[in-house]
Write an enzyme that holds these catalytic residues in place. Sequence first.
Site, PDB file in Angstrom:
ATOM      1  N   ASP A 218       6.687   1.613 -13.196  1.00  0.00           N
ATOM      2  CA  ASP A 218       6.137   1.867 -12.112  1.00  0.00           C
ATOM      3  C   ASP A 218       7.012   0.286 -11.477  1.00  0.00           C
ATOM      4  OD1 ASP A 218       4.139  -0.377 -10.443  1.00  0.00           O
ATOM      5  OD2 ASP A 218       4.349  -1.534 -11.602  1.00  0.00           O
TER       6      ASP A 218
ATOM      7  N   ASP B 110       7.114  -2.456  -7.942  1.00  0.00           N
ATOM      8  CA  ASP B 110       6.665  -3.666  -7.572  1.00  0.00           C
ATOM      9  C   ASP B 110       6.147  -4.321  -8.996  1.00  0.00           C
ATOM     10  OD1 ASP B 110       4.959  -1.729  -5.053  1.00  0.00           O
ATOM     11  OD2 ASP B 110       6.937  -3.002  -4.971  1.00  0.00           O
TER      12      ASP B 110
HETATM   13  C1  XBP Z   1       2.384  -2.301  -5.932  1.00  0.00           C
HETATM   14  C2  XBP Z   1       0.929  -1.920  -4.828  1.00  0.00           C
HETATM   15  C3  XBP Z   1       1.872  -1.404  -3.775  1.00  0.00           C
HETATM   16  C4  XBP Z   1       2.515  -3.104  -2.633  1.00  0.00           C
HETATM   17  C5  XBP Z   1       2.410  -2.761  -1.642  1.00  0.00           C
HETATM   18  O1  XBP Z   1       2.525  -0.931  -6.378  1.00  0.00           O
HETATM   19  O2  XBP Z   1       0.475  -2.573  -4.779  1.00  0.00           O
HETATM   20  O3  XBP Z   1       1.175  -1.061  -2.521  1.00  0.00           O
HETATM   21  O4  XBP Z   1       2.368  -4.237  -3.263  1.00  0.00           O
HETATM   22  O5  XBP Z   1       3.408  -1.537  -1.360  1.00  0.00           O
HETATM   23  P1  XBP Z   1       2.838  -0.573  -7.586  1.00  0.00           P
HETATM   24  P2  XBP Z   1       3.089  -0.714   0.744  1.00  0.00           P
HETATM   25  O6  XBP Z   1       3.147  -2.026  -8.694  1.00  0.00           O
HETATM   26  O7  XBP Z   1       2.332   0.821  -8.014  1.00  0.00           O
HETATM   27  O8  XBP Z   1       4.528  -0.544  -7.485  1.00  0.00           O
HETATM   28  O9  XBP Z   1       2.593  -1.667   1.465  1.00  0.00           O
HETATM   29  O10 XBP Z   1       3.699   0.456   0.153  1.00  0.00           O
HETATM   30  O11 XBP Z   1       1.780  -0.215  -0.053  1.00  0.00           O
HETATM   31 MG    MG Z   2       3.199  -2.990  -9.927  1.00  0.00          MG
END
Ligand code: XBP
Ligand code: MG
Length: 249
Positions: free
Chosen positions: A8, A10
């Site tokens: 993953d 973020d």
């Molecule tokens: C985390 C998310 C993303 C980010 C914002 O994704 O939910 O939506 O918060 O990015 P992950 P965007 O943990 O799966 O990496 O605004 O581009 O959606």
């Molecule tokens: Mg994440």
Amino acid sequence: MLKALIFDVDGTLAETEDLHRQAFNRAFAELDLPWRWDPALYADLLTVMGGKERLTHYIDTHHPGEAASFQARAPEIHARKTIAYGDLIAENGLPLRPGIARLIGEARDAGLRLAVATTTSRPNVDRLLAAHFAASDAPFDVIAAGDEAERKKPAPDVFLLALDRLGVSASEAVAFEDSAAGIASARAAGLPVLATRSRYTASHRLDGAFSAVSDLGEPGHPHRHLAGLAWPDNVVTLAALQDWHAGLR
Ligand code: XBP
Ligand code: MG
């Protein structure tokens, strides 16, 4: 045999979520929208995966009277947010979380394949990786991101896409996640999940992960073990992952 690691982005590769929050606020200010998401509100909004979906959820729940006009602007606002996020990544030099660069290096040296499976938009992935890896040395064989998957996490779509592109089965890979929705997504794809809790997922239940730790750890900088499988010296190494995975059969 363990053939691939799927990460993953973020909260897992780096503590990026607060930069996403700041990027939303920067976009709101640039577009003269009187909105500001503080960390507490953002933590609540993070129950909605996907920035566009999170924004429209916020409009519906916090500005229902003006939802029609604001919803029409959601794509423009989110596009401006993505630009702001890229600027913030460049301005902040956000570090990778403990152990990420080390484990990626161990996996590459051992010939494993590496993938990213994320809800975030592809430009955000590219900017984060470009801040840490030379284009000629990009570590990930596969990137499955944002709108490429029909449904956002906790649906399994983005992990299934990563597995398909890797050409491996779920039994030949391990997923790394930081959030309850991410764990649910990887589990729904049949993947074992190692959870590294992040700042914005401090209150999340990490059920479903075979091991939950504060981070991957570094030699001399052990992680805090939270639940499930424990790791020698409180450091997640590829060798220890391979030993655990070999015992699954
Ligand atoms: C985390 C998310 C993303 C980010 C914002 O994704 O939910 O939506 O918060 O990015 P992950 P965007 O943990 O799966 O990496 O605004 O581009 O959606
Ligand atoms: Mg994440």
